[in-house]
Scaffold this active site. Structure first.
Site, PDB file in Angstrom:
ATOM      1  N   GLU A   1      -4.888   2.624   6.685  1.00  0.00           N
ATOM      2  CA  GLU A   1      -4.678   2.577   5.239  1.00  0.00           C
ATOM      3  C   GLU A   1      -5.418   3.764   4.591  1.00  0.00           C
ATOM      4  OE1 GLU A   1      -5.558  -1.238   3.371  1.00  0.00           O
ATOM      5  OE2 GLU A   1      -6.306  -0.178   1.605  1.00  0.00           O
TER       6      GLU A   1
ATOM      7  N   ARG B   1       0.829  -1.219   0.000  1.00  0.00           N
ATOM      8  CA  ARG B   1       0.000   0.000   0.000  1.00  0.00           C
ATOM      9  C   ARG B   1       0.867   1.275   0.000  1.00  0.00           C
ATOM     10  NH1 ARG B   1      -2.375  -3.507  -1.287  1.00  0.00           N
ATOM     11  NH2 ARG B   1      -4.168  -4.528  -0.384  1.00  0.00           N
TER      12      ARG B   1
ATOM     13  N   SER C   1     -11.115  -1.651   3.938  1.00  0.00           N
ATOM     14  CA  SER C   1     -10.337  -1.982   5.141  1.00  0.00           C
ATOM     15  C   SER C   1      -9.700  -0.702   5.666  1.00  0.00           C
ATOM     16  CB  SER C   1      -9.227  -2.975   4.815  1.00  0.00           C
ATOM     17  OG  SER C   1      -9.787  -4.187   4.428  1.00  0.00           O
TER      18      SER C   1
HETATM   19  C1  LIG Z   1     -15.882  -1.644  -0.396  1.00  0.00           C
HETATM   20  C2  LIG Z   1     -14.431  -1.318  -0.608  1.00  0.00           C
HETATM   21  C3  LIG Z   1     -13.537  -2.331  -0.949  1.00  0.00           C
HETATM   22  C4  LIG Z   1     -12.178  -2.038  -1.138  1.00  0.00           C
HETATM   23  N1  LIG Z   1     -11.338  -3.053  -1.464  1.00  0.00           N
HETATM   24  C5  LIG Z   1     -10.023  -2.788  -1.651  1.00  0.00           C
HETATM   25  C6  LIG Z   1      -9.119  -3.833  -1.981  1.00  0.00           C
HETATM   26  O1  LIG Z   1      -9.486  -4.995  -2.129  1.00  0.00           O
HETATM   27  N2  LIG Z   1      -7.809  -3.515  -2.142  1.00  0.00           N
HETATM   28  C7  LIG Z   1      -7.345  -2.233  -2.005  1.00  0.00           C
HETATM   29  O2  LIG Z   1      -6.144  -2.006  -2.166  1.00  0.00           O
HETATM   30  N3  LIG Z   1      -8.195  -1.227  -1.700  1.00  0.00           N
HETATM   31  C8  LIG Z   1      -9.502  -1.467  -1.526  1.00  0.00           C
HETATM   32  N4  LIG Z   1     -10.360  -0.450  -1.204  1.00  0.00           N
HETATM   33  C9  LIG Z   1      -9.828   0.918  -1.030  1.00  0.00           C
HETATM   34  C10 LIG Z   1      -9.799   1.775  -2.312  1.00  0.00           C
HETATM   35  O3  LIG Z   1     -10.810   1.377  -3.212  1.00  0.00           O
HETATM   36  C11 LIG Z   1      -8.440   1.737  -3.013  1.00  0.00           C
HETATM   37  O4  LIG Z   1      -7.404   2.181  -2.164  1.00  0.00           O
HETATM   38  C12 LIG Z   1      -8.439   2.609  -4.282  1.00  0.00           C
HETATM   39  O5  LIG Z   1      -7.235   2.393  -4.958  1.00  0.00           O
HETATM   40  C13 LIG Z   1      -8.567   4.110  -3.991  1.00  0.00           C
HETATM   41  O6  LIG Z   1      -8.824   4.754  -5.228  1.00  0.00           O
HETATM   42  P1  LIG Z   1      -9.713   6.089  -5.292  1.00  0.00           P
HETATM   43  O7  LIG Z   1      -9.751   6.546  -6.695  1.00  0.00           O
HETATM   44  O8  LIG Z   1     -11.004   5.879  -4.627  1.00  0.00           O
HETATM   45  O9  LIG Z   1      -8.793   7.046  -4.433  1.00  0.00           O
HETATM   46  P2  LIG Z   1      -9.303   8.221  -3.474  1.00  0.00           P
HETATM   47  O10 LIG Z   1      -9.954   7.610  -2.279  1.00  0.00           O
HETATM   48  O11 LIG Z   1     -10.063   9.219  -4.239  1.00  0.00           O
HETATM   49  O12 LIG Z   1      -7.897   8.814  -3.038  1.00  0.00           O
HETATM   50  C14 LIG Z   1      -6.984   8.030  -2.291  1.00  0.00           C
HETATM   51  C15 LIG Z   1      -5.628   8.749  -2.295  1.00  0.00           C
HETATM   52  O13 LIG Z   1      -5.126   8.721  -3.637  1.00  0.00           O
HETATM   53  C16 LIG Z   1      -4.829  10.054  -4.058  1.00  0.00           C
HETATM   54  N5  LIG Z   1      -5.109  10.136  -5.510  1.00  0.00           N
HETATM   55  C17 LIG Z   1      -6.226   9.725  -6.157  1.00  0.00           C
HETATM   56  N6  LIG Z   1      -6.104   9.971  -7.476  1.00  0.00           N
HETATM   57  C18 LIG Z   1      -4.893  10.561  -7.653  1.00  0.00           C
HETATM   58  C19 LIG Z   1      -4.207  11.086  -8.787  1.00  0.00           C
HETATM   59  N7  LIG Z   1      -4.715  11.046 -10.017  1.00  0.00           N
HETATM   60  N8  LIG Z   1      -2.977  11.640  -8.577  1.00  0.00           N
HETATM   61  C20 LIG Z   1      -2.436  11.699  -7.337  1.00  0.00           C
HETATM   62  N9  LIG Z   1      -3.046  11.232  -6.232  1.00  0.00           N
HETATM   63  C21 LIG Z   1      -4.267  10.667  -6.392  1.00  0.00           C
HETATM   64  C22 LIG Z   1      -5.756  10.954  -3.254  1.00  0.00           C
HETATM   65  O14 LIG Z   1      -5.259  12.280  -3.181  1.00  0.00           O
HETATM   66  C23 LIG Z   1      -5.743  10.233  -1.909  1.00  0.00           C
HETATM   67  O15 LIG Z   1      -4.609  10.598  -1.183  1.00  0.00           O
HETATM   68  C24 LIG Z   1     -11.719  -0.710  -1.009  1.00  0.00           C
HETATM   69  C25 LIG Z   1     -12.620   0.314  -0.696  1.00  0.00           C
HETATM   70  C26 LIG Z   1     -13.963   0.020  -0.500  1.00  0.00           C
HETATM   71  C27 LIG Z   1     -14.921   1.126  -0.184  1.00  0.00           C
END
Ligand SMILES: Cc1cc2nc3c(=O)[nH]c(=O)nc-3n(C[C@H](O)[C@H](O)[C@H](O)COP(=O)(O)OP(=O)(O)OC[C@H]3O[C@@H](n4cnc5c(N)ncnc54)[C@H](O)[C@@H]3O)c2cc1C
Length: 306
Positions: A301, A181, A231
């Site tokens: 996380e 992560r 998580s």
């Molecule tokens: C039901 C559920 C299940 C999940 N399962 C998993 C799983 O199995 N494995 C896992 O790893 N995660 C999981 N997650 C967490 C999440 O989906 C991941 O971490 C995902 O990669 C986050 O992406 P996001 O676009 O939503 O990021 P955001 O939540 O919008 O942002 C997260 C971080 O990334 C940064 N960011 C986003 N886009 C950019 C960009 N273009 N440039 C620079 N920084 C950026 C943001 O500034 C922030 O700091 C889960 C979440 C939920 C709600």
């Protein structure tokens, strides 16, 4: 000051005269996060192309306005007080192209949609991502992973921009400094613009089977019927965090509208009207209990934004 910036951004037009950007003021972040929590951002800006994103970042830098980049908001907890500054959403930057085994995706593309798309080309390697509700940019930033796969194993190169200098740079595979992560982008200010993934040709039936299996596992084990950020904690020295929380008897523990899920103890869910304060209080109780009981210091996380 606020109105002036809004007008300037709204004045940016596409060649056909339509507005190039969507700009909202005092926009609740609860509308843009999977947790459904978070107070208002002063500005919420949605650029519709990479060029417009670069324009927005430049304008915000010029005006010295604090900026936060938001993907699908599936791993963030915004404060109840909201965000003083501009939240820039990447979700309209969602182009994906496939050329042989190489997939180029803009930062705002849905990870699950990309996994589904490449399966149609019989490309294997991204099945693990099917069902992760994030954007490509968020996944590259967080090194998202599941079921033994992670972004680190498929990302070939990533283009970013430094919002302070406007310099665009390309990171090759080894420069991502991936860990659990973790990536080189965490703690940096650069904005991920797009990524190239390198996949392999696979058996279409096996790809479909794996994706269906992962989705089924998610649906049966995760409380997807409630808003959450997935998580909440990272793994703790090889131990399953959810299992420790369950063994400590914390399942179902509730603070306000935030609850340790009964289905998956690693998830905190919003059972209705949860505030960021409720979630943070619950996190502190969990951390203290796990430290006392297992001598394990849990690390979040999820990204907390205030
Ligand atoms: C039901 C559920 C299940 C999940 N399962 C998993 C799983 O199995 N494995 C896992 O790893 N995660 C999981 N997650 C967490 C999440 O989906 C991941 O971490 C995902 O990669 C986050 O992406 P996001 O676009 O939503 O990021 P955001 O939540 O919008 O942002 C997260 C971080 O990334 C940064 N960011 C986003 N886009 C950019 C960009 N273009 N440039 C620079 N920084 C950026 C943001 O500034 C922030 O700091 C889960 C979440 C939920 C709600």
């Amino acid at each position: 000051m606020k109105r002036k910036l809004t007008e300037e951004l709204l004045a940016r037009k596409n060649p056909d005269g339509t507005p190039a950007l969507s700009v909202l003021t005092d926009e609740p972040m609860s509308n843009h996060t999977t947790f459904r929590i978070g107070g208002p951002a002063e500005y919420f800006i949605i650029p519709h192309s990479e060029k417009d994103l670069l324009f927005v970042l430049d304008k915000l830098k010029e005006e010295d306005i604090r900026t936060f980049i938001l993907g699908k908001g599936s791993n963030v907890l915004f404060a109840d007080e909201g965000f003083r500054g501009a939240v820039v959403s990447t979700l309209s930057l969602d182009r994906v192209t496939v050329d042989g085994n190489v997939v180029a995706a803009e930062c705002g593309a849905s990870l699950t949609a990309v996994a589904r798309h490449v399966a149609r080309y019989s490309l294997t390697g991204l099945e693990f991502a099917f069902g992760i509700p994030g954007s490509v940019g968020g996944a590259v930033y967080m090194n998202a992973g599941a079921y033994g796969g992670e972004m680190a194993s498929v990302v070939e190169r990533t283009r970013t921009v430094d919002p302070f200098t406007g310099i665009i740079r390309t990171y090759e595979r080894e420069e991502h400094e991936y860990g659990y992560r973790e990536s080189v982008f965490r703690g940096k200010n650069e904005v991920i613009l797009s990524t190239e993934l390198s996949l392999s040709t696979g058996n279409p039936d096996e790809i479909e089977e794996r994706m269906a299996d992962y989705l089924e596992r998610r649906q049966s084990k995760q409380p997807l019927e409630y808003p959450s950020a997935g998580s909440v904690f990272k793994r703790c020295e090889g131990r399953f965090t959810g299992q420790m929380i369950e063994e400590a008897g914390l399942k179902g523990l509730t603070v306000g509208g935030a609850q340790v899920s009964n289905k998956h103890a690693g998830f905190i869910i919003n059972v209705g009207g949860a505030t960021a304060r409720d979630v943070l209080e619950l996190i502190e109780i969990i951390r203290k209990t796990i430290l006392d009981r297992f001598s394990c210091s849990l690390e979040c996380e999820m990204i907390c934004v205030s």
